[in-house]
Each structure stands twice: as C-alpha cells, then as structure tokens.
Design an enzyme around this catalytic site. Structure first.
Site, PDB file in Angstrom:
ATOM      1  N   TYR A 152       0.084  -3.098  -2.337  1.00 51.65           N
ATOM      2  CA  TYR A 152      -0.860  -1.991  -2.170  1.00 51.65           C
ATOM      3  C   TYR A 152      -0.545  -1.227  -0.884  1.00 51.65           C
ATOM      4  O   TYR A 152      -0.561   0.005  -0.858  1.00 51.65           O
ATOM      5  CB  TYR A 152      -2.283  -2.544  -2.132  1.00 51.65           C
ATOM      6  CG  TYR A 152      -3.371  -1.522  -1.961  1.00 51.65           C
ATOM      7  CD1 TYR A 152      -3.753  -0.703  -3.019  1.00 51.65           C
ATOM      8  CD2 TYR A 152      -4.038  -1.375  -0.746  1.00 51.65           C
ATOM      9  CE1 TYR A 152      -4.771   0.234  -2.872  1.00 51.65           C
ATOM     10  CE2 TYR A 152      -5.053  -0.443  -0.588  1.00 51.65           C
ATOM     11  CZ  TYR A 152      -5.413   0.356  -1.655  1.00 51.65           C
ATOM     12  OH  TYR A 152      -6.424   1.272  -1.503  1.00 51.65           O
ATOM     13  N   SER A 170      -5.759   2.777   3.655  1.00 51.92           N
ATOM     14  CA  SER A 170      -6.389   1.503   3.997  1.00 51.92           C
ATOM     15  C   SER A 170      -5.778   0.981   5.290  1.00 51.92           C
ATOM     16  O   SER A 170      -4.616   1.259   5.600  1.00 51.92           O
ATOM     17  CB  SER A 170      -6.161   0.500   2.867  1.00 51.92           C
ATOM     18  OG  SER A 170      -6.436  -0.814   3.291  1.00 51.92           O
ATOM     19  N   SER A 171      -6.552   0.186   6.016  1.00 53.58           N
ATOM     20  CA  SER A 171      -6.042  -0.407   7.256  1.00 53.58           C
ATOM     21  C   SER A 171      -4.919  -1.400   6.998  1.00 53.58           C
ATOM     22  O   SER A 171      -4.203  -1.777   7.928  1.00 53.58           O
ATOM     23  CB  SER A 171      -7.178  -1.109   8.002  1.00 53.58           C
ATOM     24  OG  SER A 171      -7.771  -2.111   7.194  1.00 53.58           O
ATOM     25  N   CYS A 172      -4.717  -1.802   5.740  1.00 50.35           N
ATOM     26  CA  CYS A 172      -3.652  -2.758   5.438  1.00 50.35           C
ATOM     27  C   CYS A 172      -2.263  -2.142   5.563  1.00 50.35           C
ATOM     28  O   CYS A 172      -1.255  -2.846   5.440  1.00 50.35           O
ATOM     29  CB  CYS A 172      -3.837  -3.370   4.054  1.00 50.35           C
ATOM     30  SG  CYS A 172      -3.553  -2.222   2.689  1.00 50.35           S
ATOM     31  N   HIS A 178     -13.528  -7.592  -3.078  1.00 54.03           N
ATOM     32  CA  HIS A 178     -13.212  -7.858  -1.680  1.00 54.03           C
ATOM     33  C   HIS A 178     -14.231  -8.831  -1.085  1.00 54.03           C
ATOM     34  O   HIS A 178     -15.219  -9.181  -1.724  1.00 54.03           O
ATOM     35  CB  HIS A 178     -13.193  -6.547  -0.889  1.00 54.03           C
ATOM     36  CG  HIS A 178     -12.028  -5.665  -1.220  1.00 54.03           C
ATOM     37  ND1 HIS A 178     -12.136  -4.580  -2.050  1.00 54.03           N
ATOM     38  CD2 HIS A 178     -10.739  -5.718  -0.833  1.00 54.03           C
ATOM     39  CE1 HIS A 178     -10.954  -3.999  -2.172  1.00 54.03           C
ATOM     40  NE2 HIS A 178     -10.088  -4.662  -1.435  1.00 54.03           N
ATOM     41  N   LYS A 199       0.420   2.811  -0.260  1.00 47.83           N
ATOM     42  CA  LYS A 199      -0.368   3.692   0.597  1.00 47.83           C
ATOM     43  C   LYS A 199       0.471   4.292   1.732  1.00 47.83           C
ATOM     44  O   LYS A 199       0.255   5.441   2.131  1.00 47.83           O
ATOM     45  CB  LYS A 199      -1.575   2.935   1.155  1.00 47.83           C
ATOM     46  CG  LYS A 199      -2.658   2.682   0.119  1.00 47.83           C
ATOM     47  CD  LYS A 199      -3.228   3.995  -0.401  1.00 47.83           C
ATOM     48  CE  LYS A 199      -4.273   3.819  -1.469  1.00 47.83           C
ATOM     49  NZ  LYS A 199      -4.806   5.109  -1.968  1.00 47.83           N
TER      50      LYS A 199
END
Length: 316
Positions: free
Chosen positions: A137, A108-110, A180, A141
């Site tokens: 999260y 994920s971009s997070c 989301h 990742k």
C-alpha cells in the site's frame, strides 16, 4: 474557488470521502460530484477518461483507495499494490489531460520509512526501508505523491498531497478481518461487553506508539487546502500527539464500558514501533486539528451504536 466550483470527490462513499463531502456541503459548496464503484470503476483507464470528458470537473479530490489493516495487507499484497496504483494513476492522468487545475491526493503516514526519526517529517520520504506489513500500500501511495509532485514541477498545476496519520470516525470499517486497530478495538470491546465482559485479546505487545486523527478533522484540512494555495507539494496532517496501543485500548475500553480482562498476544506483529507525524508545515500554513482523541472515540462509538446494522464491512 467559489461555492459553485465543480468538485469531484473520488471515493465519496468511504469514511474519508463522505466526511469531505459533508464538510464541503456545510460550507455552502453546491456543485459536488460523486460516483459509486458500481457507477464508475476507477481501476479502468477508459472509464475514468470517459467520465472526465463528460463531467469536466474543475477540482479533484482523491479519497479513493483500497485500504485495510495488517492482516488484509499481508493476505492481499498484489491487490493493495496494483489496484491503488490503477485508481490514482487514472485519476491523476485524467486530471492532467482534462486541465484540472487543483488536485488533492490523500495518502498515508505509512509512506515513510519504518525506522525514520520521530516525529516524521515530509523530507524523510524515500530515505529508508518501509514497514513490511504494509509496504504494498505504501509503495502505491508513494507513486501517487511523486506523480503529483512531477505535475506540479513540470506543468505548474496546483497538485498537492496530504498525508494523514491513522484515521478513525463515522463510516469506519469495523470488520474484524480487515479493519484498522482503533475500529477493531471498538468492535472487540463492544462484543465482549455484550458477552458478559469476556476477556479481550489484542495483537502484539501494546508498546508501539500511534497517532490518531478524527476523520472530520482531516475533512476540514482538505477544505483548507482547497481554499488556499500551498507552497510545497507534500504536507503531513495529524495531531502531533501519540500514545501507546495499550493506552489506546484502555481508553476505548473505558469509553465502551467493558470491565473484563485485557490480554496481549505477543506472537502477533506489532508493526512500526512508533509513527508520529511532524505537523509543523501544516500548522505554519494555518491549519491545526480540533478534536482530541477521547472526544473523537466517544463520537465514533456513538456512531457505531447507531449504525451497527449498516456499517461498512469490506469483502475482499
């Protein structure tokens, strides 16, 4: 790789996994393997190890994760950290031990720092603090990305990580407590439309900027990554285009046909101010997104209308 290569898709019933499954089937791949969470608990090391010994997949795509929005991340930090690490660690380690040559890890971009320069480049990983609302999260990742990088470096296997931007599309989660931002807006505007176009209240100020990728575009990127060997271990997957949350709300409102007022609750968190992916590496590798946001939202709302009785509602 050929159409009879045995490919295991972890999380094949989720929004991402099911899109990948459909994309592979459409290209003629006929030896796909998937197990539901009831059939295989990916959090169990023993169960995953036994599954690999029995099935012996040649390629593994990790689209399995515990996911949710700001509220879910905030309320269940331990589960978002631990369960995601358990799932990916078991899959990655079992793949290594089973001599799986190709592994695609979806993140994920997070994973990138909250205040990293925009657009986000792969090299910004681990250069600053994460966004607090989803750091649990994100940390999980990041460990998956690094595990695949370590295997690539130490054992020379083609293990790569694809970091998609915010995803949406068919089989998304429209539960207002755990979804989301984009599917939550679709649900809110739809419900308000049915209630006589009552006002819709949304979190934050509407000023943060976000990028969105239609899930079938991500599936196409995964197939592209399967059929090609990439030079590096980490690639961003997105459109390279963003908009404000307010602009997103207005686009969804128009698509749904809601004519009521829009209210912003500034007491609620905005999250990261901006999160735009630099997709240069993926573009140079030969892949670009195809579905623009307006078209993607139309497709998503159509799917929502056709599946209201059965769409996924996560129960935490």
């Amino acid at each position: 790789m050929n159409t009879t290569t045995k490919i295991y898709i972890a999380g094949h019933r989720g929004m991402v996994g099911s899109a990948i499954w459909r994309a592979l089937e459409s290209k003629g791949y006929s030896n796909l393997v998937g197990k539901s969470s009831k059939e295989l608990d990916l959090r169990s090391q023993e169960s995953v190890s036994d599954f690999f010994a029995t099935e012996q997949p040649e390629v593994v795509i990790d689209a399995a994760a515990r996911v949710g929005g700001i509220l879910a991340n905030n309320d269940y930090p331990y589960q978002f950290l631990m369960e995601n690490m358990q799932i990916q660690n078991n899959l990655i380690d079992s793949s290594l031990k089973a001599d799986v040559q190709k592994f695609i890890f979806l993140g994920s971009s997070c994973i990138y720092p909250k205040l990293a320069p925009q657009p986000l480049k792969e090299e910004y990983l681990l250069t600053g603090p994460l966004e607090p609302t989803n750091e649990w999260y994100a940390v999980a990742k990041i460990t998956g990305v690094k595990a695949c990088e370590a295997i690539r470096r130490q054992f020379g296997k083609d293990y790569i990580s694809l970091m998609p931007t915010n995803l949406y599309g068919p089989f998304d989660n429209f539960d207002l407590k755990t979804s989301h931002v984009l599917p939550a807006m679709v649900r809110k505007f739809h419900d308000a439309k049915l209630n006589g176009n009552t006002p819709v209240e949304l979190w934050g100020s509407g000023t943060p900027m976000r990028e969105f990728l239609y899930v079938e575009d991500l599936a196409d990127a995964v197939v592209f990554a399967l059929e090609n060997r990439f030079q590096d271990n980490l690639y961003n997957v997105g459109t390279g285009v963003d908009l404000t949350i307010k602009e997103l709300a207005e686009l969804i409102q128009k698509t749904v046909g809601h004519s009521g007022k829009l209210k912003w609750d500034s007491s609620k968190p905005d999250g990261t101010p901006r999160k735009l992916m630099d997709v240069t590496k993926m573009t140079e590798a030969g892949w670009t997104a195809k579905v623009d946001l307006e078209e993607g939202i139309k497709r998503t709302y159509k799917w929502f209308l056709e599946n209201q009785d059965t769409f996924k509602q996560v129960k935490l």
